[in-house]
Design a protein around this motif. Structure first.
Motif, short mmCIF file in Angstrom:
data_model
loop_
_atom_site.label_atom_id
_atom_site.label_comp_id
_atom_site.label_asym_id
_atom_site.label_seq_id
_atom_site.Cartn_x
_atom_site.Cartn_y
_atom_site.Cartn_z
N TYR A 8 0.87 -1.15 0.00
CA TYR A 8 0.00 0.00 0.00
C TYR A 8 0.92 1.22 0.00
CZ TYR A 8 -3.59 -3.31 1.52
OH TYR A 8 -4.45 -4.38 1.61
N PHE B 1 1.32 5.63 -0.05
CA PHE B 1 0.68 6.84 0.43
C PHE B 1 1.52 8.07 0.08
CE2 PHE B 1 -2.20 4.59 3.33
CZ PHE B 1 -1.54 3.38 3.48
N TYR C 263 1.72 11.89 1.86
CA TYR C 263 1.30 12.80 2.91
C TYR C 263 1.87 14.18 2.64
CZ TYR C 263 -0.41 9.12 6.08
OH TYR C 263 -1.12 8.10 6.67
N LEU D 66 1.24 15.68 9.71
CA LEU D 66 1.09 15.18 8.34
C LEU D 66 -0.37 14.89 8.05
CD1 LEU D 66 4.13 14.51 9.15
CD2 LEU D 66 3.99 12.76 7.37
N THR E 185 -4.29 1.36 -2.73
CA THR E 185 -4.53 0.12 -1.98
C THR E 185 -4.94 -1.01 -2.90
OG1 THR E 185 -6.80 0.82 -1.56
CG2 THR E 185 -5.16 1.36 0.11
N THR F 45 3.74 0.59 3.08
CA THR F 45 3.58 -0.37 4.17
C THR F 45 4.72 -1.38 4.13
OG1 THR F 45 2.03 -1.51 2.72
CG2 THR F 45 1.10 -0.20 4.49
N ASN G 4 1.31 -3.83 9.20
CA ASN G 4 1.32 -2.83 8.12
C ASN G 4 1.87 -1.48 8.56
OD1 ASN G 4 0.58 -3.93 5.70
ND2 ASN G 4 -1.61 -3.60 5.98
N LEU H 37 4.08 1.87 8.50
CA LEU H 37 4.49 2.70 7.38
C LEU H 37 5.97 3.03 7.44
CD1 LEU H 37 1.68 5.33 6.69
CD2 LEU H 37 2.06 3.09 5.69
N TYR I 192 1.44 5.07 17.45
CA TYR I 192 2.84 5.12 17.03
C TYR I 192 3.49 6.41 17.52
CZ TYR I 192 1.03 1.72 13.69
OH TYR I 192 0.43 0.62 13.12
N LYS J 262 -3.98 4.47 14.16
CA LYS J 262 -4.52 3.77 12.99
C LYS J 262 -5.59 2.80 13.44
CE LYS J 262 -1.86 0.68 11.13
NZ LYS J 262 -1.11 -0.28 10.32
N GLU K 32 -7.47 -0.69 13.08
CA GLU K 32 -7.14 -2.01 12.56
C GLU K 32 -8.41 -2.85 12.43
OE1 GLU K 32 -4.26 -2.67 11.59
OE2 GLU K 32 -2.85 -1.47 12.73
N SER L 151 -6.69 -2.32 8.72
CA SER L 151 -6.77 -1.18 7.81
C SER L 151 -5.74 -1.33 6.72
CB SER L 151 -6.55 0.12 8.57
OG SER L 151 -5.17 0.32 8.81
N THR L 152 -5.78 -0.39 5.79
CA THR L 152 -4.79 -0.39 4.71
C THR L 152 -3.55 0.38 5.09
OG1 THR L 152 -6.00 1.50 3.81
CG2 THR L 152 -6.49 -0.68 2.89
N GLY L 153 -3.42 0.77 6.33
CA GLY L 153 -2.18 1.37 6.79
C GLY L 153 -2.23 2.86 7.01
N GLU L 154 -3.36 3.51 6.71
CA GLU L 154 -3.43 4.96 6.83
C GLU L 154 -3.27 5.41 8.27
OE1 GLU L 154 -7.03 6.57 5.32
OE2 GLU L 154 -6.71 8.53 6.22
N LEU L 155 -2.35 6.33 8.49
CA LEU L 155 -2.10 6.89 9.81
C LEU L 155 -2.72 8.27 9.94
CD1 LEU L 155 1.68 6.06 10.36
CD2 LEU L 155 -0.26 5.00 11.50
N PHE L 156 -3.17 8.58 11.15
CA PHE L 156 -3.66 9.90 11.49
C PHE L 156 -2.69 10.50 12.50
CE2 PHE L 156 -7.87 9.86 9.55
CZ PHE L 156 -8.00 8.51 9.25
N PHE L 157 -2.20 11.71 12.20
CA PHE L 157 -1.11 12.30 12.97
C PHE L 157 -1.58 13.43 13.89
CE2 PHE L 157 2.86 10.55 11.43
CZ PHE L 157 2.46 9.92 10.27
N GLY L 158 -0.88 13.57 15.01
CA GLY L 158 -0.99 14.76 15.82
C GLY L 158 -0.19 15.88 15.21
#
Lengths: 114, 113
Positions: A32, A34, A36, A44, A51, A94, A100, A102, B33, B94, B96, B98-105
């Motif tokens: 996958y 990405f 950002y 980010l 995907t 990934t 997975n 990153l 993370y 993230k 789970e 999931s396809t790996g998408e992270l949400f950041f601070g």
């Protein structure tokens, strides 16, 4: 191990010009992928992601990227740059593991000249 | 809709001091993370927690410890800060599976003198 290479740590374009930010990955399994974006002093934000559906992926703010398996590339493009596009852009892949995680490239700082 | 919240946003430490960076997410995500961002090096994973009650080392864990306090909170501790730990720290979460998408601070900028 997976890795991501972003060619060009700094890219400068004129407003209205094509934006092309390059990303190549190494992968032994379908990844996958990405892109950002990071604006100054912010976290980010996800621009777009691949995907394993369509190879041409459209994201926010007019950006798109094309997954090319034969070239192991996932370059980011925008037809016409805007001043507000000035930011740092990160490609990520990934790691192929169970969780997975990153792996990020080193980033490309995009400057847009008036 | 807060997302991922990090505190503090800025901190200056002297070498040898300790501190804890706090992170909380309100999206009911399973995994969390900690990354550090340094110029020219992108983001490097320090530690992660795939689920409540588990933590694992990432690429650059030396000098750090973490605690997954509950599903919402994941803290990063520097026991004896060193100048090499001057960096911007990002927490991410993230859902789970999931396809790996992270949400950041928004990041915590730490300077160690």
């Amino acid at each position: 191990a997976q890795s991501v290479t972003q060619l060009g740590s700094h890219v400068s374009v004129s407003e209205g010009a094509l934006v092309l930010l390059r990303c190549n990955y190494s992968s032994s399994v379908p990844p996958y992928l990405f892109w950002y974006v990071q604006y100054p002093n912010q976290g980010l934000q996800l621009l777009l992601k691949y995907t394993s559906a369509a190879t041409l992926v459209k994201g926010i703010n007019g950006f798109e990227a094309e997954f090319k398996k034969s070239e192991t590339s996932f370059h980011l493009t925008k037809p016409s740059a805007h001043m507000s596009d000035a930011a740092e852009y990160f490609c990520a892949v990934t790691d192929g593991g169970a969780t997975n995680k990153l792996i990020f490239g080193t980033g490309t700082l995009l400057a847009v000249q008036p | 809709n807060a997302g991922v919240t990090q505190t503090p946003k800025f901190q200056v430490l002297k070498t040898g001091q300790s501190m804890t960076l706090q992170c909380a997410q309100d999206m009911n995500h399973n995994s969390m993370y900690w990354y550090r961002q340094d110029p020219g090096m992108g983001l490097r994973l320090i530690y992660y927690s795939a689920s409540e009650g588990t933590t694992d080392k990432g690429e650059v864990p030396n000098g750090y410890n973490v605690s997954r306090l509950n599903k919402r909170e994941f803290s990063l501790r520097l026991e004896s800060a060193a100048p090499s730990q001057t960096s911007v720290y990002f927490c991410a979460s993230k859902l789970e599976p999931s396809t790996g998408e992270l949400f950041f601070g928004e990041g915590s900028r730490l300077t160690v003198l």
